[in-house]
Design a protein around this motif. Structure first.
Motif, PDB file in Angstrom:
ATOM      1  N   GLU A 122      -0.114  -9.554  -5.407  1.00  0.00           N
ATOM      2  CA  GLU A 122       1.017  -9.846  -4.690  1.00  0.00           C
ATOM      3  C   GLU A 122       2.025 -11.135  -5.141  1.00  0.00           C
ATOM      4  O   GLU A 122       3.175 -11.197  -5.438  1.00  0.00           O
ATOM      5  N   TYR A 136       6.068 -10.335   0.759  1.00  0.00           N
ATOM      6  CA  TYR A 136       4.751  -9.795   0.042  1.00  0.00           C
ATOM      7  C   TYR A 136       4.676  -8.215   0.852  1.00  0.00           C
ATOM      8  O   TYR A 136       5.141  -8.234   2.104  1.00  0.00           O
ATOM      9  N   ARG A 137       4.397  -7.311   0.122  1.00  0.00           N
ATOM     10  CA  ARG A 137       3.900  -6.058   0.629  1.00  0.00           C
ATOM     11  C   ARG A 137       5.482  -5.263   1.226  1.00  0.00           C
ATOM     12  O   ARG A 137       5.490  -4.650   2.310  1.00  0.00           O
TER      13      ARG A 137
END
Length: 649
Positions: A253, A86-87
């Motif tokens: 996400e 994620y991110r």
């Protein structure tokens, strides 16, 4: 950027023989089972590596096995990352990488700079395998709440690691049941994320890094839900605002990359919350298809004031609030007990503990896959997180000396018992040692022994195998008493999910080609919820106070005001009545197998099922004796037969 990786395997020789050469083709071929992508494989000095792409191959084309050069980092190491980060844009920017950088390369870059602390910086749902040929070191890591499992077999200088047990067995490791794990699971002592169903193997728990080199094994836990920072704000509203922001981030996400999402939707807080946020992340004109379990025809709802089994009204109310949700109701009426178990075991090699509750999951995933859905959202970790009821506040306030708060909340509790009884039961008794509580309850008829109720194992075997002693040694409560703190409660829920579900979910994914993702397991969200104080969850006698404030206006009033618990598969009496003769035949056949007869109390199981009147009266405890006891027992016995090649049941 390379395609997402679903499965990974590596065989290592810490000596000089490369012992795996003869069996490696079998290992690679074993990774082609089920609906996923092609398999790539290659060599690095001292190791052979293989990986399978997540996206299923087009219909009509068989899975290909391609030998390709192994991608190496600047230091000569190789990283395989199964799962998702994620991110990623944020990480790429922070470490000076292009936004298109492959997640495995991002992971390798962060590890190169921060070493084993990298997993406290990276957020994702992943399993990482890193081979360093220069130092002959294999590093394994799984993210907090990871749905990507890792299984390990090591004997001296020989090592095999794989996402599922099958490739390890294909390398030549004998297929045998770990008897301790079998007994512990039958006793519902399921918090151990290391132990495996297979003798000689172990697992890497979520939130853990494990390192193998010629000198041996080192293991380090870098995340635990019981050891997160406290969260404290000045006002009540700030908790809700922060939770709202994190929930939005979690859903965004986990939905990233999905074009046709679906959700397993119930009438409860968790999946309804996920659905309400998911609608805001849909593409133009895209529906959110929901799949809800409903009872099959002939079901008679038992008189249980705190439970409801048909959640369709709650779901329809949410759909009226969010017209982009497209509801589908699943009764799975044509699914018999254990009908898909053999297929599930073939691709995943891991049993579903509650086999009598997975028919509707099979039906929902099959239908969702047929409609072209590419992600299935769930809310399994919600109870350990934002929708926690707060009821462990009572013993915790007693322990911490917050007596004014304790007395006020005891007085406002909706429990109708006298004040002194509530204080004793809800605040004091959770602190009494388990052994003392068992002595107190020994002669109370309503406190049934597990071995006459929900546990299908013979009591003699439970003692002989050491299962009871192991449970006592770690404080595993097989009597389901109230616990002393929210940290203890969350640990029991989260670690049980982390131990039981990843292989099961991976098996479902391989059966139907459909990934499931759980926003409520998003580590920053779960850590935040675990750090929030109990008084945000229980206030003025109202349980789940934090979740109710979040959901007010976001889901229908009948949902966020609901005090009952929703339950799937309350139609089990209709199903077991229909399948009874076949199940009795299977149980009778199992009696002829000394191995199964030694572990399972087959005589009791047969008598219970044969004498049952076909109803679900709470006083008879038929739900725990048949749906839980026989349902779990038969599933585990069939799994033992599957693993060890026993042709019974």
């Amino acid at each position: 950027m390379r395609p997402e990786i679903l499965l990974a395997s590596v065989a290592v020789d810490f000596g000089e023989t490369e012992w795996f050469t003869e069996s490696w083709e079998r290992v690679v071929r074993s990774m082609t089972l089920g609906k996923a992508g092609d398999v790539g494989h290659g060599r690095s000095p001292g190791a052979a590596l293989a990986w399978r792409e997540a996206k299923p191959v087009p219909a009509g084309r068989s899975v290909q096995m391609r030998r390709t050069p192994v991608r190496m980092q600047e230091d000569g190491s190789t990283t395989i990352l199964a799962g998702r980060l994620y991110r990623t844009d944020e990480l790429a920017t922070r470490f000076g990488l292009p936004s298109s950088t492959d997640p495995a390369d991002i992971y390798a870059r962060v590890h190169a700079r921060y070493g084993d602390a990298c997993d406290t910086i990276i957020v994702g749902d992943y399993a990482a395998l890193q081979w360093f040929p220069q130092t002959r070191t294999l590093r394994l890591a799984r993210s907090p709440t990871s749905s990507m499992p890792l299984h390990v077999w090591r004997e001296g200088e020989r090592l095999v690691v794989s996402s599922l047990p099958g490739p390890i067995l294909a390398s030549g490791v004998p297929s045998r049941i770990n008897d301790d794990h079998l007994a512990d699971t039958l006793l519902l002592n399921t918090l151990d994320g290391v132990s495996s169903w297979y003798a000689g193997m172990h697992r890497v728990p979520s939130g853990t890094c494990e390192i193998h080199d010629p000198s041996g094994i080192r293991r380090r836990r870098f995340w635990s839900i019981g050891e997160v920072p406290e969260v404290r704000f000045a006002t009540d509203s700030e908790y809700v605002e922060a939770l709202d922001d994190l929930f939005e981030e979690a859903v965004r996400e986990t939905m990233h990359g999905a074009s046709t999402p679906a959700i397993l939707l119930s009438g409860g807080f968790d999946s309804q919350a996920v659905a309400s946020y998911a609608v805001g992340n849909l593409g133009d004109g895209t529906p959110l298809r929901s799949f809800t379990s409903i009872p099959m025809a002939g079901h008679i709802t038992p008189d249980r004031p705190h439970v409801f089994g048909d959640e369709s009204d709650h779901v329809r109310a949410l759909c009226a609030m969010y017209p982009r949700i497209e509801p589908h109701f699943v009764d799975a009426a044509d699914y018999t007990y254990g009908e898909r178990q053999a297929r599930h075991l073939l691709v995943g090699g891991w049993p579903a503990l509650n086999e009598s509750n997975v028919h509707w999951v099979h039906a929902a995933m099959e239908r969702a896959s047929g409609l072209g859905c590419d992600v299935l959202l769930t809310g399994n970790y919600g109870n350990a997180g934002f929708s926690y009821d707060g009821l462990t506040g009572y013993p915790d306030w007693l322990r911490s000396g917050q007596w004014a708060r304790l007395l006020r909340e005891i007085g406002k509790s909706p429990d109708e018992r006298p004040f002194w009884r509530k204080l004793l039961s809800m605040a004091v008794m959770p602190h009494v040692p388990l052994a003392w509580r068992r002595r107190i309850d020994r002669h109370r008829r309503w406190r049934a022994s597990p071995f006459t109720d929900w546990c299908s194992m013979r009591e003699h075997y439970a003692r002989q195998s050491g299962a009871l002693a192991r449970a006592d040694a770690i404080g595993a409560d097989i009597d389901f008493y109230d616990v002393r703190s929210s940290a203890e409660w969350r640990r029991s829920v989260a670690e049980s999910l982390a131990s039981l579900t990843p292989e099961i979910d991976l098996g479902f994914r391989l059966l139907y080609g459909l990934p499931s993702r759980d926003p409520t397991a998003y580590p920053p969200l779960l850590a935040f919820c675990a750090g929030v104080p109990d008084e945000q969850y229980l206030r003025d006698g109202q349980s789940r106070w934090l979740a109710r404030r979040l959901l007010k206006g976001r889901v229908p009033d009948m949902v966020w005001q609901e005090e009952r618990a929703g339950a799937q598969s309350l139609d089990w009496p209709v199903r077991f009545s229909r399948d009874r003769e076949r199940l009795l035949g299977d149980l009778t056949a199992m009696k002829d197998d000394p191995r199964l007869a030694d572990v399972f109390d087959l005589d009791r199981m047969i008598a219970t099922l044969a004498e049952w009147d076909g109803t679900d009266h709470p006083a008879s405890r038929s739900g725990t004796r048949i749906n839980s006891g026989i349902g779990r027992g038969m599933a585990m016995a069939r799994f033992v037969s599957f693993v060890e090649g026993r042709n019974v049941g």
